[in-house]
Each structure stands twice: as structure tokens, then as C-alpha cells.
Design a protein around this motif. Sequence first.
Motif, PDB file in Angstrom:
ATOM      1  N   PRO A  79       0.836  -1.202   0.000  1.00  0.00           N
ATOM      2  CA  PRO A  79       0.000   0.000   0.000  1.00  0.00           C
ATOM      3  C   PRO A  79       0.875   1.258   0.000  1.00  0.00           C
ATOM      4  O   PRO A  79       1.817   1.373   0.774  1.00  0.00           O
ATOM      5  N   THR A  80       0.574   2.171  -0.921  1.00  0.00           N
ATOM      6  CA  THR A  80       1.382   3.382  -1.087  1.00  0.00           C
ATOM      7  C   THR A  80       0.461   4.588  -1.222  1.00  0.00           C
ATOM      8  O   THR A  80      -0.476   4.571  -2.011  1.00  0.00           O
ATOM      9  N   THR A  81       0.723   5.633  -0.458  1.00  0.00           N
ATOM     10  CA  THR A  81      -0.090   6.842  -0.494  1.00  0.00           C
ATOM     11  C   THR A  81       0.419   7.782  -1.576  1.00  0.00           C
ATOM     12  O   THR A  81       1.603   8.112  -1.627  1.00  0.00           O
ATOM     13  N   VAL A  82      -0.487   8.206  -2.461  1.00  0.00           N
ATOM     14  CA  VAL A  82      -0.166   9.193  -3.490  1.00  0.00           C
ATOM     15  C   VAL A  82      -1.223  10.293  -3.404  1.00  0.00           C
ATOM     16  O   VAL A  82      -2.380  10.070  -3.729  1.00  0.00           O
ATOM     17  N   TYR A 126       1.508   5.819 -12.731  1.00  0.00           N
ATOM     18  CA  TYR A 126       2.378   5.555 -11.582  1.00  0.00           C
ATOM     19  C   TYR A 126       3.201   4.289 -11.817  1.00  0.00           C
ATOM     20  O   TYR A 126       2.680   3.181 -11.941  1.00  0.00           O
ATOM     21  N   THR A 127       4.507   4.492 -11.899  1.00  0.00           N
ATOM     22  CA  THR A 127       5.458   3.407 -12.134  1.00  0.00           C
ATOM     23  C   THR A 127       6.778   3.753 -11.449  1.00  0.00           C
ATOM     24  O   THR A 127       7.002   4.888 -11.019  1.00  0.00           O
ATOM     25  N   GLU A 128       7.636   2.744 -11.371  1.00  0.00           N
ATOM     26  CA  GLU A 128       9.034   2.958 -10.959  1.00  0.00           C
ATOM     27  C   GLU A 128       9.892   2.223 -11.983  1.00  0.00           C
ATOM     28  O   GLU A 128       9.599   1.072 -12.322  1.00  0.00           O
ATOM     29  N   THR A 129      10.926   2.881 -12.499  1.00  0.00           N
ATOM     30  CA  THR A 129      11.741   2.267 -13.539  1.00  0.00           C
ATOM     31  C   THR A 129      13.202   2.190 -13.118  1.00  0.00           C
ATOM     32  O   THR A 129      13.663   2.944 -12.262  1.00  0.00           O
ATOM     33  N   SER A 143      12.115   7.155  -9.772  1.00  0.00           N
ATOM     34  CA  SER A 143      11.539   6.495  -8.607  1.00  0.00           C
ATOM     35  C   SER A 143      10.024   6.491  -8.757  1.00  0.00           C
ATOM     36  O   SER A 143       9.480   7.075  -9.701  1.00  0.00           O
ATOM     37  N   PHE A 144       9.313   5.859  -7.841  1.00  0.00           N
ATOM     38  CA  PHE A 144       7.863   5.684  -7.976  1.00  0.00           C
ATOM     39  C   PHE A 144       7.160   7.032  -8.080  1.00  0.00           C
ATOM     40  O   PHE A 144       7.184   7.845  -7.153  1.00  0.00           O
TER      41      PHE A 144
END
Length: 218
Positions: free
Chosen positions: A93-96, A119-122, A143-144
Motif C-alpha cells: 500500500p502506497t499513499t499518493v 504511476y510506475t518505478e523504472t 523512482s515511484f
Amino acid sequence: MKRKIKNIKFHQKITFWVSVLFLGILVGVSIQFGRAWVEPSGTPPDGNIAAPINTGAGKQVKEGDICTTVTGTEICLSGVVSFPTCTLAGGVPTTVGTATICKFPGASCPSGWRQYLNYTETAPRTCTGGGSCGTSVTSGSHSFANIDPATEARSYSDGSTESFSCGCSSCCTGMCSGPNGWIVCCGYDTCGCSTCSRCVATPRTCLPSVSFAGCVTN
């Protein structure tokens, strides 16, 4: 006597017109109430109008979803994940902003989930072209965050070397006796050619590796 009779007739006329006016008002009000009345759709308490959502402290229940549109994408409350749902599916779980989404490892969302915006992280990826003269490049990364991985792509190429003849000159192939006894060249041919080379390239695109995807439930 005549005046008395005249007064009686006057009062009779006043009484008549007051009665007519009163009757007209009564009929008009009756028609108005008749038109406004709507039969109930069921016996009480059935058929009541649903209470609106308000700012009170009491618990409220709504059957349908509540949605809004953010930069062209519809976001609904049903898509905001709960911590157990996300964790049990293997995500984090991640808050955006004001929403909580699920961060899954990999390039895409699992079944039953969909991508939340971009929303991605590469991770950076190095691509090397094949052939004798291919090029190499390293992609961008982030980053994310709400960033499209396609914006971090870089160009490179596969390439092979092609040879071709270039810079030839003329050579004398025979000598003859010329005027005044001079010996001169009387035959020519192409000789002394140089070989050049060039790279024939095929363009390629190097995309970053998507390590995490931000998802919400369908």
C-alpha cells in the motif's frame, strides 16, 4: 321608500359578487392542490426519497459508487484499495496525494487490478546494438511517480559495415614513339583504387525496465 329599496338592491349586488369571487378563489386553490398531489408509490415507509449525503458524523450508506475525473481518467472510491486487499494480493500500500494505491512488483498490474494514471518505478537499462558498428545507450529512470516510462526511452542502432570502391586513378599501360622521337604513354587503364567502408544502421529504441506498477482494483 325608494331610497330603502335602492339600498337593498345595492347590498344584494355586493353580496352576489363577493360570493362569486370567493367561489372562484376556492375553485382555483382546489385545482392547484389537485395538480400538485402525487399518489405515493407504496405504503409507508416505502417510496420515501433517499436522504442526501451530508457532512454529519453519522454513518451513511450509498449503493452506487462515488467517482470523479482526474486528468481525463475516472477515479472511483471503489478503486481506492484497502491495506488488507493490497497486501494479500502481493503488493505494498502506497499513499499518493489523498489516495492509497497498491504498488506491485513488475511491469503491469495483476488480474483484477488496473493501472492508476502512469504511476510506475523504472530502472535504467543499457542497450547495445548488434553488428560491427552498432551503438549503445542507457535509458532514463525514475523512482515511484506519475511518469510515463516511454518518456525515458533513448535511441540506438544495430549496424553492419559495408565496403565500396572509392578514389581510383588512371595508369599507363603502353608506351609509343611520338613526334620528335619522344617516347610517350599511349595506353591507359584504371588502377590504384582505394576501398572505403560505411556503416549501414537500423534504428532501435531502448526502454527502461519497469520495476513497479501502481494499481487500483477494477
